[in-house]
Design a protein around this motif. Structure first.
Motif, PDB file in Angstrom:
ATOM      1  N   LEU A  75       0.235   3.595  -4.277  1.00  0.00           N
ATOM      2  CA  LEU A  75       0.353   3.805  -2.900  1.00  0.00           C
ATOM      3  C   LEU A  75      -1.023   4.372  -1.952  1.00  0.00           C
ATOM      4  O   LEU A  75      -1.596   3.605  -1.101  1.00  0.00           O
ATOM      5  CB  LEU A  75       1.498   4.617  -2.536  1.00  0.00           C
ATOM      6  CG  LEU A  75       1.758   4.552  -0.891  1.00  0.00           C
ATOM      7  CD1 LEU A  75       2.011   3.244  -0.531  1.00  0.00           C
ATOM      8  CD2 LEU A  75       2.942   5.675  -0.777  1.00  0.00           C
ATOM      9  N   GLY A  76      -1.687   5.350  -2.736  1.00  0.00           N
ATOM     10  CA  GLY A  76      -2.845   5.782  -2.379  1.00  0.00           C
ATOM     11  C   GLY A  76      -4.043   4.812  -2.448  1.00  0.00           C
ATOM     12  O   GLY A  76      -4.705   4.701  -1.239  1.00  0.00           O
ATOM     13  N   ILE A  77      -4.056   3.858  -3.214  1.00  0.00           N
ATOM     14  CA  ILE A  77      -5.128   2.784  -3.269  1.00  0.00           C
ATOM     15  C   ILE A  77      -4.702   1.654  -2.041  1.00  0.00           C
ATOM     16  O   ILE A  77      -5.341   1.428  -1.083  1.00  0.00           O
ATOM     17  CB  ILE A  77      -4.953   1.994  -4.612  1.00  0.00           C
ATOM     18  CG1 ILE A  77      -5.574   2.911  -5.562  1.00  0.00           C
ATOM     19  CG2 ILE A  77      -5.840   0.755  -4.475  1.00  0.00           C
ATOM     20  CD1 ILE A  77      -5.591   2.418  -6.829  1.00  0.00           C
ATOM     21  N   CYS A  78      -3.323   1.349  -1.861  1.00  0.00           N
ATOM     22  CA  CYS A  78      -2.921   0.458  -0.980  1.00  0.00           C
ATOM     23  C   CYS A  78      -3.226   0.904   0.543  1.00  0.00           C
ATOM     24  O   CYS A  78      -3.191   0.234   1.413  1.00  0.00           O
ATOM     25  CB  CYS A  78      -1.292  -0.020  -1.237  1.00  0.00           C
ATOM     26  SG  CYS A  78      -1.349  -0.700  -2.567  1.00  0.00           S
ATOM     27  N   LEU A  79      -3.044   2.332   0.711  1.00  0.00           N
ATOM     28  CA  LEU A  79      -3.122   2.933   2.087  1.00  0.00           C
ATOM     29  C   LEU A  79      -4.535   2.659   2.314  1.00  0.00           C
ATOM     30  O   LEU A  79      -4.962   2.622   3.682  1.00  0.00           O
ATOM     31  CB  LEU A  79      -2.662   4.475   1.963  1.00  0.00           C
ATOM     32  CG  LEU A  79      -1.042   4.692   2.278  1.00  0.00           C
ATOM     33  CD1 LEU A  79      -0.826   6.119   1.734  1.00  0.00           C
ATOM     34  CD2 LEU A  79      -0.464   4.157   3.253  1.00  0.00           C
ATOM     35  N   ARG A  80      -5.481   2.655   1.580  1.00  0.00           N
ATOM     36  CA  ARG A  80      -6.932   2.478   2.136  1.00  0.00           C
ATOM     37  C   ARG A  80      -7.115   1.148   2.614  1.00  0.00           C
ATOM     38  O   ARG A  80      -8.099   0.967   3.279  1.00  0.00           O
ATOM     39  CB  ARG A  80      -7.877   2.852   0.691  1.00  0.00           C
ATOM     40  CG  ARG A  80      -7.705   4.220   0.285  1.00  0.00           C
ATOM     41  CD  ARG A  80      -8.878   4.543  -0.588  1.00  0.00           C
ATOM     42  NE  ARG A  80      -9.328   3.647  -1.646  1.00  0.00           N
ATOM     43  CZ  ARG A  80      -9.344   3.616  -2.826  1.00  0.00           C
ATOM     44  NH1 ARG A  80      -8.638   4.673  -3.545  1.00  0.00           N
ATOM     45  NH2 ARG A  80      -9.856   2.754  -3.464  1.00  0.00           N
TER      46      ARG A  80
ATOM     47  N   ASN B 210      -3.415  -1.071   7.499  1.00  0.00           N
ATOM     48  CA  ASN B 210      -3.428  -0.628   8.885  1.00  0.00           C
ATOM     49  C   ASN B 210      -2.425   0.649   9.042  1.00  0.00           C
ATOM     50  O   ASN B 210      -2.488   1.378   9.846  1.00  0.00           O
ATOM     51  CB  ASN B 210      -3.490  -1.370   9.962  1.00  0.00           C
ATOM     52  CG  ASN B 210      -4.443  -2.489  10.201  1.00  0.00           C
ATOM     53  OD1 ASN B 210      -5.590  -1.854   9.535  1.00  0.00           O
ATOM     54  ND2 ASN B 210      -4.157  -3.527  10.187  1.00  0.00           N
ATOM     55  N   ASN B 211      -1.500   0.536   8.251  1.00  0.00           N
ATOM     56  CA  ASN B 211      -0.106   1.356   8.195  1.00  0.00           C
ATOM     57  C   ASN B 211       0.536   1.347   7.013  1.00  0.00           C
ATOM     58  O   ASN B 211       0.434   0.794   6.015  1.00  0.00           O
ATOM     59  CB  ASN B 211       0.734   1.158   9.559  1.00  0.00           C
ATOM     60  CG  ASN B 211       1.277  -0.320   9.248  1.00  0.00           C
ATOM     61  OD1 ASN B 211       1.883  -0.867   8.259  1.00  0.00           O
ATOM     62  ND2 ASN B 211       0.745  -1.275  10.507  1.00  0.00           N
ATOM     63  N   LYS B 212       1.607   2.410   7.055  1.00  0.00           N
ATOM     64  CA  LYS B 212       2.247   2.476   5.654  1.00  0.00           C
ATOM     65  C   LYS B 212       3.196   1.245   5.227  1.00  0.00           C
ATOM     66  O   LYS B 212       3.307   0.877   4.084  1.00  0.00           O
ATOM     67  CB  LYS B 212       3.114   3.682   5.779  1.00  0.00           C
ATOM     68  CG  LYS B 212       4.045   4.241   4.433  1.00  0.00           C
ATOM     69  CD  LYS B 212       4.234   5.431   4.375  1.00  0.00           C
ATOM     70  CE  LYS B 212       4.912   5.905   2.999  1.00  0.00           C
ATOM     71  NZ  LYS B 212       5.260   7.103   2.766  1.00  0.00           N
ATOM     72  N   GLU B 213       3.733   0.481   6.373  1.00  0.00           N
ATOM     73  CA  GLU B 213       4.362  -0.808   6.312  1.00  0.00           C
ATOM     74  C   GLU B 213       3.581  -1.684   5.603  1.00  0.00           C
ATOM     75  O   GLU B 213       4.205  -2.349   4.318  1.00  0.00           O
ATOM     76  CB  GLU B 213       5.192  -1.166   7.230  1.00  0.00           C
ATOM     77  CG  GLU B 213       6.269  -0.489   7.981  1.00  0.00           C
ATOM     78  CD  GLU B 213       5.660   0.974   8.665  1.00  0.00           C
ATOM     79  OE1 GLU B 213       4.506   0.801   9.476  1.00  0.00           O
ATOM     80  OE2 GLU B 213       6.313   1.701   8.880  1.00  0.00           O
TER      81      GLU B 213
ATOM     82  N   GLY C 232       3.811  -3.263   1.398  1.00  0.00           N
ATOM     83  CA  GLY C 232       3.698  -4.559   1.144  1.00  0.00           C
ATOM     84  C   GLY C 232       2.792  -5.033   0.206  1.00  0.00           C
ATOM     85  O   GLY C 232       2.907  -5.701  -0.706  1.00  0.00           O
ATOM     86  N   ILE C 233       1.571  -4.307   0.310  1.00  0.00           N
ATOM     87  CA  ILE C 233       0.313  -4.622  -0.630  1.00  0.00           C
ATOM     88  C   ILE C 233       0.925  -4.064  -2.051  1.00  0.00           C
ATOM     89  O   ILE C 233       0.757  -4.644  -3.050  1.00  0.00           O
ATOM     90  CB  ILE C 233      -0.876  -3.737  -0.253  1.00  0.00           C
ATOM     91  CG1 ILE C 233      -1.367  -4.504   1.143  1.00  0.00           C
ATOM     92  CG2 ILE C 233      -2.005  -3.665  -1.241  1.00  0.00           C
ATOM     93  CD1 ILE C 233      -2.501  -3.524   1.700  1.00  0.00           C
ATOM     94  N   LEU C 234       1.573  -2.859  -1.907  1.00  0.00           N
ATOM     95  CA  LEU C 234       2.079  -2.142  -3.182  1.00  0.00           C
ATOM     96  C   LEU C 234       2.953  -3.210  -4.142  1.00  0.00           C
ATOM     97  O   LEU C 234       2.866  -3.314  -5.075  1.00  0.00           O
ATOM     98  CB  LEU C 234       2.618  -0.916  -2.946  1.00  0.00           C
ATOM     99  CG  LEU C 234       3.389  -0.132  -4.077  1.00  0.00           C
ATOM    100  CD1 LEU C 234       2.459   0.832  -4.425  1.00  0.00           C
ATOM    101  CD2 LEU C 234       4.746   0.488  -3.611  1.00  0.00           C
ATOM    102  N   ASN C 235       3.832  -3.823  -3.240  1.00  0.00           N
ATOM    103  CA  ASN C 235       5.076  -4.623  -3.754  1.00  0.00           C
ATOM    104  C   ASN C 235       4.311  -5.747  -4.462  1.00  0.00           C
ATOM    105  O   ASN C 235       4.715  -6.284  -5.136  1.00  0.00           O
ATOM    106  CB  ASN C 235       6.125  -4.683  -2.986  1.00  0.00           C
ATOM    107  CG  ASN C 235       6.948  -3.506  -2.881  1.00  0.00           C
ATOM    108  OD1 ASN C 235       7.109  -2.845  -3.583  1.00  0.00           O
ATOM    109  ND2 ASN C 235       7.545  -3.584  -1.557  1.00  0.00           N
TER     110      ASN C 235
END
Length: 191
Positions: free
Chosen positions: A36-41, A44-47, A51-54
């Motif tokens: 999640l830390g990587i995906c947040l970078r 634009n937002n947590k949602e 989505g990227i994480l999944n």
């Protein structure tokens, strides 16, 4: 911190190779925070990050048979998450939902380094406020260690655009630091 070579981790990965759902859940739980830390970078937002994480975990589970047990699993998975974030960014560009970065005014950066002014969480929050093109170039270059020619190839942009986006990201971050320091200085004066 996850111990990479422990027997439990190896068993979980082997279970994932056999498509065991319990092992997949264990792997997801074990590496969720890192991923999640990587995906947040790259979002634009947590949602969007979720989505990227999944999508990234789907790719991990689909390709886990290719994992080399001689290498750290977290590095292998991080690369998949990073590439999934880049794919997300490219899709947003194709769909036209990325802000036109040429419309922003830019302020010249001081010689002060950003890292002297901020802790990690502050910097991450500021990087997250950058326009997507700037944020992606900054993440890939400054955080993930890619060179401009690699970034150019990954994002389908010119090398000069990668350099420009990094330069502009640094300028914007420096302005955010100056602004934050100005606010903190006023708060200290009032107390």
């Amino acid at each position: 911190m996850i111990k990479e070579i422990d027997d439990n981790n190896i068993q979980i990965i082997k279970g994932c190779i056999k498509e065991d759902q319990r092992s997949q859940k264990d792997l997801y739980t074990r590496y969720y925070a890192l991923a999640l830390g990587i995906c947040l970078r790259y979002s634009n937002n947590k949602e969007d990050a979720i989505g990227i994480l999944n999508d990234g975990f789907f790719k991990v589970f689909t390709n886990i048979k290719k994992y080399d047990f001689e290498k750290p699993f977290s590095a292998w998975m991080s690369k998949i998450m990073r590439n999934t974030g880049i794919d997300f960014y490219r899709t947003k560009i194709r769909l036209g939902s990325v802000v036109d970065i040429s419309s922003y005014e830019h302020i010249i950066i001081d010689d002060e380094t950003i890292s002297q002014k901020l802790n990690y969480d502050d910097l991450l929050m500021m990087v997250h406020r950058l326009p997507p093109a700037y944020r992606t170039a900054f993440n890939l270059y400054a955080i993930d260690g890619y060179k401009h020619d690699e970034i150019s190839e990954m994002l389908g942009i010119a090398v000069g655009t990668s350099k420009s986006n990094l330069h502009k990201a640094r300028e914007r971050l420096a302005e955010m630091v100056r602004s934050q320091n100005s606010i903190l200085g006023k708060i200290e004066e009032d107390n």
